[in-house]
Design an enzyme around this catalytic site. Structure first.
Site, short mmCIF file in Angstrom:
data_model
loop_
_atom_site.label_atom_id
_atom_site.label_comp_id
_atom_site.label_asym_id
_atom_site.label_seq_id
_atom_site.Cartn_x
_atom_site.Cartn_y
_atom_site.Cartn_z
N ASP A 274 49.48 41.23 34.87
CA ASP A 274 48.47 41.84 34.01
C ASP A 274 48.84 41.61 32.55
O ASP A 274 50.01 41.44 32.21
CB ASP A 274 48.34 43.34 34.28
CG ASP A 274 47.03 43.86 33.71
OD1 ASP A 274 45.99 43.71 34.37
OD2 ASP A 274 47.03 44.40 32.58
N ARG B 171 47.38 46.79 48.72
CA ARG B 171 47.25 47.80 47.70
C ARG B 171 47.71 49.16 48.20
O ARG B 171 48.20 49.99 47.43
CB ARG B 171 45.76 47.88 47.33
CG ARG B 171 45.51 48.27 45.94
CD ARG B 171 44.07 48.02 45.58
NE ARG B 171 43.79 48.73 44.35
CZ ARG B 171 43.21 49.90 44.30
NH1 ARG B 171 42.77 50.45 45.40
NH2 ARG B 171 43.03 50.50 43.14
N ARG C 296 40.27 36.72 38.19
CA ARG C 296 40.38 37.84 39.14
C ARG C 296 40.09 37.39 40.58
O ARG C 296 39.48 38.14 41.35
CB ARG C 296 39.43 38.98 38.78
CG ARG C 296 39.82 39.72 37.52
CD ARG C 296 40.75 40.88 37.82
NE ARG C 296 41.28 41.43 36.57
CZ ARG C 296 40.89 42.60 36.05
NH1 ARG C 296 40.03 43.33 36.68
NH2 ARG C 296 41.40 43.00 34.92
N TYR D 215 44.22 47.68 23.77
CA TYR D 215 44.72 48.67 24.74
C TYR D 215 45.89 49.46 24.18
O TYR D 215 46.02 50.65 24.43
CB TYR D 215 45.12 47.97 26.04
CG TYR D 215 43.92 47.41 26.78
CD1 TYR D 215 43.17 48.21 27.63
CD2 TYR D 215 43.50 46.10 26.58
CE1 TYR D 215 42.05 47.71 28.29
CE2 TYR D 215 42.39 45.59 27.23
CZ TYR D 215 41.67 46.40 28.08
OH TYR D 215 40.56 45.90 28.71
N ARG E 176 40.32 43.28 44.47
CA ARG E 176 39.88 44.25 45.49
C ARG E 176 38.73 43.79 46.36
O ARG E 176 38.43 44.42 47.36
CB ARG E 176 39.51 45.57 44.80
CG ARG E 176 40.73 46.48 44.70
CD ARG E 176 40.33 47.82 44.17
NE ARG E 176 40.28 47.77 42.71
CZ ARG E 176 39.99 48.82 41.93
NH1 ARG E 176 39.70 49.98 42.51
NH2 ARG E 176 39.98 48.71 40.64
O1 1CP Z 1 43.47 37.13 39.88
C1 1CP Z 1 43.71 37.15 38.66
O2 1CP Z 1 42.87 36.87 37.81
C2 1CP Z 1 45.15 37.38 38.21
C3 1CP Z 1 45.54 38.67 37.81
C4 1CP Z 1 44.99 39.42 36.61
C5 1CP Z 1 44.63 38.98 35.33
C6 1CP Z 1 44.53 37.56 34.81
C7 1CP Z 1 44.87 40.82 36.63
C8 1CP Z 1 45.14 41.67 37.77
N1 1CP Z 1 44.53 41.23 35.35
C9 1CP Z 1 44.35 40.14 34.54
C10 1CP Z 1 44.02 40.11 33.12
C11 1CP Z 1 43.51 41.34 32.46
N2 1CP Z 1 43.92 42.64 32.63
C12 1CP Z 1 42.54 41.32 31.44
C13 1CP Z 1 41.91 40.08 30.89
C14 1CP Z 1 40.80 39.58 31.71
C15 1CP Z 1 39.57 40.47 31.76
O3 1CP Z 1 38.91 40.61 30.73
O4 1CP Z 1 39.29 41.00 32.85
C16 1CP Z 1 42.33 42.65 31.03
C17 1CP Z 1 41.37 43.13 29.96
C18 1CP Z 1 43.21 43.48 31.77
C19 1CP Z 1 43.38 44.95 31.64
C20 1CP Z 1 43.13 45.62 32.94
N3 1CP Z 1 44.01 45.61 33.97
C21 1CP Z 1 41.96 46.29 33.37
C22 1CP Z 1 40.67 46.45 32.56
C23 1CP Z 1 40.58 47.79 31.96
C24 1CP Z 1 39.29 47.93 31.18
O5 1CP Z 1 39.27 47.66 29.97
O6 1CP Z 1 38.30 48.33 31.77
C25 1CP Z 1 42.18 46.72 34.68
C26 1CP Z 1 41.26 47.52 35.56
C27 1CP Z 1 43.49 46.27 35.05
C28 1CP Z 1 44.15 46.41 36.38
C29 1CP Z 1 44.15 45.16 37.18
N4 1CP Z 1 44.72 43.95 36.77
C30 1CP Z 1 44.60 43.03 37.77
C31 1CP Z 1 43.94 43.68 38.87
C32 1CP Z 1 43.63 43.00 40.19
C33 1CP Z 1 43.66 44.99 38.49
C34 1CP Z 1 43.01 46.07 39.32
C35 1CP Z 1 44.09 46.91 39.91
C36 1CP Z 1 43.79 47.29 41.30
O7 1CP Z 1 42.75 47.87 41.52
O8 1CP Z 1 44.59 47.02 42.18
#
Ligand code: 1CP
Length: 342
Positions: A67, A31, A18, A150, A22
């Site tokens: 994602d 965003r 990540r 999910y 944000r």
């Molecule tokens: O910078 C990076 O790491 C690259 C982008 C990336 C990756 C590798 C994003 C962007 N998501 C992920 C993987 C991801 N997505 C995982 C595995 C890693 C982890 O455990 O964090 C998971 C579980 C998700 C699912 C997901 N997508 C969630 C979690 C939901 C929960 O269970 O609480 C969320 C909030 C997202 C949205 C998301 N994906 C990525 C970002 C930057 C965001 C936030 C969106 C935003 O606010 O703009």
């Protein structure tokens, strides 16, 4: 890439899960211009967001902005990212819902993601570009169990009870879902490598929720088959596996899945890791994201401890989970400088 290929480097290379997110003001600015799915599926935007942390910190790895839920979305499952809540999907709880998923849609639906990888590879290979021609481009997917969490729950959860219950109560349905994910994940990772990713990572964020025999069946076995399939036409493919919260199942995951590097979560004790994993096994991790949030001496001490404990091993410095939104960007700069000190 050199650590993934078998070298132990000092100082270790560094990137952060990540790292595009944000906590960065330039990410928040982007965003406001497009919703999350649009950001993932518009190559210009995905490329720009992937490069933001490279420009700012010169990370050794650039992880594609995308994602893990893009894959089920590409098969036709509805997906929305709701502010303050996260992903929301129409849950898959029965045969009929599973039947409606269409893997044939994946190549067309994910074409913009592959296009982003092609562009990123060209940009990162340029010696005068961001990263100076030295940044490894990483693709990724979720691993089957975590994506199934999910898909079945329909949203984030602390326990993912619905999916774990399905594994016991409707084993046939659950295994069909895992099988479908195994197949489509292997193909999608292969497509990412063919489009320009130099290595790929499998995020199994919820693997540690499973009982040991279920971990064997729904984490280790599918991961091993995915690794085999990806390598079938690409013997050089490099793969990082991150079975978060795997605990005592970690050594078996490392030994049996065939991944090149295993991601360590925050809770992994490095003394135990060094004792239980063979010395040639590569590891990635595992600074507590809260230490990075706190910064200062506590962060510096934690970085020193990890760096020193894994000295001599194939180690890629990273966090034990993703960067938290409230993290001051200066703390990340201090982390990178300290990891890179000779
Ligand atoms: O910078 C990076 O790491 C690259 C982008 C990336 C990756 C590798 C994003 C962007 N998501 C992920 C993987 C991801 N997505 C995982 C595995 C890693 C982890 O455990 O964090 C998971 C579980 C998700 C699912 C997901 N997508 C969630 C979690 C939901 C929960 O269970 O609480 C969320 C909030 C997202 C949205 C998301 N994906 C990525 C970002 C930057 C965001 C936030 C969106 C935003 O606010 O703009």
């Amino acid at each position: 890439m050199r650590v993934l290929q078998g070298e132990a480097l000092w100082p270790p290379p560094v990137w952060l899960m990540r790292q595009a997110g944000r906590y960065l003001p330039e990410f928040r600015a982007m965003r406001e211009r497009a919703d999350f799915l649009t950001r993932c599926l518009t190559p210009e935007i995905a490329v720009e967001l992937t490069l933001q942390p490279i420009r700012r910190y010169g990370m050794d790895g650039a992880i594609l902005f995308s994602d893990i839920l893009i894959l089920p979305w590409a098969m036709g499952q509805s997906l929305e990212f709701v502010d303050g809540e996260g992903p929301v999907m129409a849950p898959i709880r029965d045969e009929a819902a599973l039947e409606r998923l269409d893997p044939a849609r994946i190549p067309e639906a994910t074409a913009p993601v592959l296009e982003a990888l092609r562009r990123l590879r060209a940009i990162l290979d340029a010696p005068d570009g961001p990263g100076g021609g030295n940044t490894t481009l990483l693709g990724f997917t979720g691993a089957p169990f975590t994506v199934a969490c999910y898909m079945v729950e329909g949203r984030g959860s602390r326990e993912f009870a619905s999916v774990r219950q399905m594994a016991y109560a409707q084993p046939e349905l659950f295994e069909r879902l895992i099988g479908l994910l195994e197949e489509t994940t292997a193909a999608y990772l292969g497509a990412q490598l063919d489009a320009g990713a130099e290595a790929v990572m499998l995020f199994d964020s919820w693997a540690g929720l499973l009982a040991p025999d279920q971990f064997q069946k729904h984490v280790i076995e599918p991961t091993r088959r995915i690794v085999d399939r990806v390598r079938a036409g690409r013997p050089q493919a490099r793969i990082i596996g991150f079975p978060r919260l795997a605990g005592l199942s970690l050594p078996e995951y490392a030994a049996r899945t065939g991944v090149d590097v295993v991601g360590l979560d925050t809770g992994c004790d490095l003394n135990q890791v060094c004792e239980l994993l063979p010395p040639q096994m590569g590891v990635q991790g595992n600074l507590d994201p809260l230490a990075l949030l706190a910064g200062g001496q506590a962060q510096a001490d934690a970085v020193t401890a990890i760096r020193e404990r894994l000295r001599g091993r194939r180690h890629i410095f990273n966090l034990g989970h993703g960067v938290l939104q409230q993290t001051p960007p200066e703390h990340v700069a201090a982390l990178v400088a300290q990891v890179r000190a000779a």
